[in-house]
Design a protein around this motif. Structure first.
Motif, PDB file in Angstrom:
ATOM      1  N   VAL A 138       0.842  -1.200   0.000  1.00 20.15           N
ATOM      2  CA  VAL A 138       0.000   0.000   0.000  1.00 20.15           C
ATOM      3  C   VAL A 138       0.875   1.246   0.000  1.00 20.15           C
ATOM      4  N   PHE A 139       1.901   1.267   0.841  1.00 19.96           N
ATOM      5  CA  PHE A 139       2.803   2.430   0.887  1.00 19.96           C
ATOM      6  C   PHE A 139       3.481   2.627  -0.466  1.00 19.96           C
ATOM      7  N   SER A 140       3.970   1.551  -1.055  1.00 15.16           N
ATOM      8  CA  SER A 140       4.628   1.640  -2.358  1.00 15.16           C
ATOM      9  C   SER A 140       3.667   2.126  -3.438  1.00 15.16           C
ATOM     10  N   ALA A 141       2.423   1.675  -3.395  1.00 18.76           N
ATOM     11  CA  ALA A 141       1.422   2.106  -4.371  1.00 18.76           C
ATOM     12  C   ALA A 141       1.068   3.581  -4.183  1.00 18.76           C
ATOM     13  N   LEU A 142       1.072   4.049  -2.949  1.00 24.96           N
ATOM     14  CA  LEU A 142       0.808   5.466  -2.671  1.00 24.96           C
ATOM     15  C   LEU A 142       1.950   6.346  -3.172  1.00 24.96           C
ATOM     16  N   HIS A 143       3.165   5.841  -3.077  1.00 26.50           N
ATOM     17  CA  HIS A 143       4.329   6.626  -3.482  1.00 26.50           C
ATOM     18  C   HIS A 143       4.227   6.975  -4.964  1.00 26.50           C
ATOM     19  N   HIS A 170      -2.597  11.985  -5.505  1.00 30.24           N
ATOM     20  CA  HIS A 170      -3.848  11.872  -4.753  1.00 30.24           C
ATOM     21  C   HIS A 170      -4.633  10.738  -5.385  1.00 30.24           C
ATOM     22  N   ILE A 171      -4.913   9.707  -4.612  1.00 32.25           N
ATOM     23  CA  ILE A 171      -5.544   8.512  -5.188  1.00 32.25           C
ATOM     24  C   ILE A 171      -6.636   7.982  -4.260  1.00 32.25           C
ATOM     25  N   ALA A 172      -7.720   7.546  -4.847  1.00 36.90           N
ATOM     26  CA  ALA A 172      -8.821   6.933  -4.095  1.00 36.90           C
ATOM     27  C   ALA A 172      -8.466   5.482  -3.768  1.00 36.90           C
ATOM     28  N   ALA A 173      -9.164   4.927  -2.800  1.00 36.23           N
ATOM     29  CA  ALA A 173      -8.860   3.573  -2.334  1.00 36.23           C
ATOM     30  C   ALA A 173      -9.073   2.519  -3.422  1.00 36.23           C
ATOM     31  N   GLU A 174     -10.095   2.666  -4.256  1.00 35.60           N
ATOM     32  CA  GLU A 174     -10.374   1.651  -5.282  1.00 35.60           C
ATOM     33  C   GLU A 174      -9.235   1.499  -6.288  1.00 35.60           C
ATOM     34  N   PRO A 175      -8.793   2.585  -6.930  1.00 37.60           N
ATOM     35  CA  PRO A 175      -7.664   2.413  -7.852  1.00 37.60           C
ATOM     36  C   PRO A 175      -6.374   2.009  -7.130  1.00 37.60           C
ATOM     37  N   LEU A 176      -6.219   2.446  -5.902  1.00 34.67           N
ATOM     38  CA  LEU A 176      -5.055   2.034  -5.117  1.00 34.67           C
ATOM     39  C   LEU A 176      -5.090   0.530  -4.886  1.00 34.67           C
ATOM     40  N   PHE A 177      -6.265   0.005  -4.574  1.00 30.27           N
ATOM     41  CA  PHE A 177      -6.439  -1.435  -4.391  1.00 30.27           C
ATOM     42  C   PHE A 177      -6.009  -2.180  -5.657  1.00 30.27           C
ATOM     43  N   GLY A 178      -6.383  -1.660  -6.827  1.00 31.34           N
ATOM     44  CA  GLY A 178      -5.974  -2.277  -8.092  1.00 31.34           C
ATOM     45  C   GLY A 178      -4.462  -2.323  -8.240  1.00 31.34           C
ATOM     46  N   ARG A 179      -3.807  -1.249  -7.872  1.00 24.96           N
ATOM     47  CA  ARG A 179      -2.332  -1.204  -7.944  1.00 24.96           C
ATOM     48  C   ARG A 179      -1.712  -2.219  -6.984  1.00 24.96           C
ATOM     49  N   VAL A 180      -2.267  -2.298  -5.786  1.00 23.92           N
ATOM     50  CA  VAL A 180      -1.733  -3.232  -4.783  1.00 23.92           C
ATOM     51  C   VAL A 180      -1.905  -4.664  -5.271  1.00 23.92           C
ATOM     52  N   GLY A 188      -3.068 -11.692  -3.713  1.00 23.72           N
ATOM     53  CA  GLY A 188      -3.983 -12.216  -2.702  1.00 23.72           C
ATOM     54  C   GLY A 188      -4.523 -11.187  -1.726  1.00 23.72           C
ATOM     55  N   THR A 189      -4.203  -9.936  -1.918  1.00 24.74           N
ATOM     56  CA  THR A 189      -4.608  -8.886  -0.980  1.00 24.74           C
ATOM     57  C   THR A 189      -6.104  -8.629  -1.049  1.00 24.74           C
ATOM     58  N   SER A 190      -6.728  -8.492   0.107  1.00 27.39           N
ATOM     59  CA  SER A 190      -8.154  -8.173   0.146  1.00 27.39           C
ATOM     60  C   SER A 190      -8.349  -6.665   0.175  1.00 27.39           C
ATOM     61  N   LYS A 191      -9.503  -6.237  -0.301  1.00 29.37           N
ATOM     62  CA  LYS A 191      -9.845  -4.823  -0.284  1.00 29.37           C
ATOM     63  C   LYS A 191      -9.857  -4.305   1.155  1.00 29.37           C
ATOM     64  N   GLN A 192     -10.369  -5.108   2.070  1.00 25.56           N
ATOM     65  CA  GLN A 192     -10.441  -4.687   3.466  1.00 25.56           C
ATOM     66  C   GLN A 192      -9.055  -4.448   4.051  1.00 25.56           C
ATOM     67  N   SER A 193      -8.078  -5.283   3.693  1.00 25.53           N
ATOM     68  CA  SER A 193      -6.734  -5.088   4.235  1.00 25.53           C
ATOM     69  C   SER A 193      -6.105  -3.799   3.697  1.00 25.53           C
ATOM     70  N   VAL A 194      -6.440  -3.416   2.467  1.00 23.26           N
ATOM     71  CA  VAL A 194      -5.955  -2.146   1.918  1.00 23.26           C
ATOM     72  C   VAL A 194      -6.587  -0.984   2.671  1.00 23.26           C
ATOM     73  N   LEU A 215     -16.253  14.043  -4.653  1.00 24.82           N
ATOM     74  CA  LEU A 215     -15.250  13.057  -5.064  1.00 24.82           C
ATOM     75  C   LEU A 215     -15.068  12.021  -3.965  1.00 24.82           C
ATOM     76  N   ALA A 216     -14.560  10.856  -4.353  1.00 23.04           N
ATOM     77  CA  ALA A 216     -14.213   9.842  -3.359  1.00 23.04           C
ATOM     78  C   ALA A 216     -13.080  10.375  -2.496  1.00 23.04           C
ATOM     79  N   GLY A 217     -12.971   9.866  -1.267  1.00 27.73           N
ATOM     80  CA  GLY A 217     -11.847  10.237  -0.423  1.00 27.73           C
ATOM     81  C   GLY A 217     -10.549   9.900  -1.136  1.00 27.73           C
ATOM     82  N   LEU A 218      -9.580  10.786  -1.024  1.00 29.17           N
ATOM     83  CA  LEU A 218      -8.294  10.607  -1.692  1.00 29.17           C
ATOM     84  C   LEU A 218      -7.182  10.541  -0.655  1.00 29.17           C
ATOM     85  N   TYR A 219      -6.178   9.742  -0.939  1.00 29.17           N
ATOM     86  CA  TYR A 219      -5.053   9.566  -0.024  1.00 29.17           C
ATOM     87  C   TYR A 219      -3.784  10.098  -0.660  1.00 29.17           C
ATOM     88  N   GLU A 220      -2.895  10.638   0.166  1.00 32.63           N
ATOM     89  CA  GLU A 220      -1.611  11.136  -0.293  1.00 32.63           C
ATOM     90  C   GLU A 220      -0.567  10.943   0.807  1.00 32.63           C
TER      91      GLU A 220
END
Length: 143
Positions: free
Chosen positions: A27-32, A36-46, A52-58, A79-84
């Motif tokens: 998750v940290f590597s995908a955020l780097h 600014h990214i929403a959880a759904e596309p971040l989950f796709g990157r992870v 085997g990663t679950s959406k809940q664990s992200v 907009l969806a919540g965004l993380y940075e």
């Protein structure tokens, strides 16, 4: 605050008091570099790197990062919540009302809070969040 140029993921997690796990690393590597990214596309990157990663664990990792202060969640209206990963500097955001693009903008006074309310109503104000809305150059360009 992690060094955004070349993060040492394990050191950043440990410095924040978090246990190092494969999901948190991913998750940290995908955020780097994501800005600014929403959880759904971040989950796709992870999932690309850790299938085997679950959406809940992200979502759990993101919540842990925000709570530990190594990531920030912003919620521009509509907009969806965004993380940075840019934290600790009281910066603000520019948001395109046409396409939703989000860019950072530094606080104009350089220290928190950079705005002072006319009435505090007993609050000890420590942060001001400002969102500037407009149309980005790409959306404003004639088609």
């Amino acid at each position: 605050m992690p060094d955004i140029e070349s993060p040492d993921v394990d050191a950043s997690l440990r410095a924040a008091g978090l246990r190092v796990t494969d999901t948190r690393r991913a998750v940290f590597s995908a955020l780097h570099g994501a800005g600014h990214i929403a959880a759904e596309p971040l989950f796709g990157r992870v999932r690309e790197g850790l299938p085997g990663t679950s959406k809940q664990s992200v979502y759990n990792a993101l919540g842990d990062f925000v709570e530990a202060g190594i990531a920030r969640r912003i919620e521009p209206a509509g907009l969806a919540g965004l993380y940075e990963l840019r934290v600790g500097d009281n910066h603000h955001h520019l948001v395109c009302s046409a396409c939703g693009r989000v860019e950072d903008v530094d606080c104009v006074t350089g220290e928190a809070p950079c705005l002072h309310p006319s009435e505090t109503r007993g609050f000890a104000v420590h942060t001001a969040e400002v969102t500037f809305w407009g149309v980005c150059a790409g959306c404003a360009a004639p088609a």
